[in-house]
Design an enzyme around this catalytic site. Structure first.
Site, PDB file in Angstrom:
ATOM      1  CE  LYS A 112     -11.720 -21.212 117.887  1.00 47.83           C
ATOM      2  NZ  LYS A 112     -11.994 -22.583 117.069  1.00 47.83           N
ATOM      3  CE  LYS A 195     -16.956 -19.344 112.645  1.00 47.22           C
ATOM      4  NZ  LYS A 195     -16.404 -20.318 111.988  1.00 47.22           N
ATOM      5  CE  LYS A 198     -18.977 -27.748 113.832  1.00 52.78           C
ATOM      6  NZ  LYS A 198     -17.688 -27.142 114.075  1.00 52.78           N
TER       7      LYS A 198
END
Ligand code: AQP
Length: 334
Positions: A112, A195, A198
């Site tokens: 991240k 993957k 959201k």
């Protein structure tokens, strides 16, 4: 001792098929055998910037999704993480004794933060400490985790062990992972190697629990495929990530194994799989969407239910934190 399950989802957008098949759907199986605490992890969500209005709406929507997916509020506690101040308090205590080296090793932080490590926030780095606090506060015995969270749970166990050893007292329980092996990682409909998420900028990459039937048909129709016919065995899916993903979603929804699903579609064109898959998705998700719409329209009901859940959570969390403070030697507040 009560077997206690704690798990949750971040309100970082509308929940999707990956959250449902990879997590929420499996929680139902714990309702009769464990004390269940299902929370909405808004403190974790702000490790990346969130729009305030959206965050409020997503938090209620997540609560609605839990209930509509079968989390009967009579059989479990549903609450919002920020309604229980002890999460932040315990995270501070644990953060004071967690070596930076342990946190720097976390692969999710590396992913991240990317190359701009110096620009990443302290919150992104200390996310696993907050997760440890979440789990240890409730003395959860089992935590359902996806493959990506296994490393964080291991860290939670290390943090618990190090606190207990330092004070020679079993204050914390070392939680066991509960990995649902049968559920595959659901991948993006636009790229079978990424993957379903959201935060993917493409709406076409995921099926939301709130998608209407025509939207589901459209997204599945446009889902990326390859040029070959469908194979008869899982082994032949190597290097065919999009075919594998659609077949795995079909398998998860139909209750068939991947092997049985491959046999069912052997030699077929993708359009046959896509039609049957859309029908299955609509049958599974429509009742959830309709129930969510009803629940989301009733803020009073949802907010009351979340308050009740938080009250229960605060009772358990308050006891653990008092024990931790006493162990540390903090002067007791009058
Ligand atoms: N694609 C997926 N396949 C299977 N399981 C998934 N989960 C998420 N995506 C998939 C599982 O859902 C639970 C809650 O996830 P989360 O919302 O806390 O965070 P996440 O894993 O980071 O989910 P997203 O959708 O990718 O959110 P963003 O984009 O905000 O980071 C977890 O149990 C997770 O394994």
């Amino acid at each position: 001792m009560t077997q206690r399950i704690l798990t949750g989802v971040q309100p970082t957008g509308s929940l999707h098929l990956g959250n449902y098949l990879g997590a929420i759907r499996n929680w139902r199986s714990f309702l009769d055998s464990h004390e269940c605490l299902f929370f909405i992890v808004d403190l974790h969500a702000i490790t990346l910037p969130q729009d305030p209005g959206e965050l409020t709406a997503s938090t209620r929507r997540a609560a609605a999704a839990y209930i509509a997916s079968g989390m009967d509020p009579q059989k479990c506690s549903i609450f919002v993480q920020s309604h229980v101040p002890q999460h932040g308090e315990l995270a501070w205590v644990l953060g004071c004794s967690t070596p930076l080296g342990w946190l720097n090793r976390m692969t999710q932080f590396k992913d991240k933060a990317g190359k701009q490590k110096d620009q990443a926030s302290l919150g992104l780095l200390s996310y696993p400490v907050l997760m440890a606090a979440d789990i240890l506060l409730y003395k959860a015995t089992h935590v359902p985790v996806g493959e990506d969270q296994k490393q964080h749970l291991e860290l939670t166990r290390d943090i618990a062990q190090s606190f207990n050893s330092r004070f020679e007292k079993e204050v914390f329980i070392k939680p066991e992972p509960f990995i649902v092996e049968s559920v595959a990682r659901i991948m993006s409909l636009r790229d079978g190697t990424k993957k379903m998420s959201k935060s993917d900028p493409s709406e076409q990459s995921r099926i939301h629990l709130t998608d209407a039937p025509d939207v589901i048909y459209d997204k599945i129709k446009r889902a990326k495929t390859d040029m070959d016919l469908l194979p008869g065995t899982p082994e032949a899916l190597e290097n065919r990530p999009e075919a594998r993903n659609l077949l795995e979603i079909f398998a998860a929804l139909s209750g068939k194994t991947l092997k049985e699903t491959c046999l069912h579609f052997e030699g077929c064109v993708f359009s046959k799989l896509k039609t049957e898959l859309s029908d299955l998705l609509i049958a599974e998700l429509s009742p959830i969407r309709l129930e969510m719409e009803k629940l989301e329209a009733d803020h009073g009901y949802l907010d009351d239910l979340l308050q009740k859940g938080a009250q229960k959570a605060r009772e358990i969390a308050g006891e653990t934190l008092a024990e931790v403070y006493a162990t540390l030697g903090f002067l007791k507040a009058k």
